[in-house]
Motif scaffolding. Structure first.
Motif: not given
Length: 52
Positions: A40-44
């Protein structure tokens, strides 16, 4: 081609190959492979939409 996608609360890698007819007007082959989950931390960073 490889790209990420999000479905519900999970993001995954996706690889696909699309083959076109010689005239470029129709698809004559399509293959895809769903890869590992994307943190999730890489989604942006990858342009995935936020979960609402």
């Amino acid at each position: 081609m490889a790209l990420p996608f999000a479905a519900a609360e999970t993001g995954c890698g996706l690889k696909f190959k699309c083959r076109l007819a010689q005239d470029g007007e129709s698809v004559i082959g399509f293959e895809f492979l769903v890869g590992d989950p994307v943190a999730r931390e890489k989604w942006d960073e990858l342009g995935l939409p936020a979960v609402h």
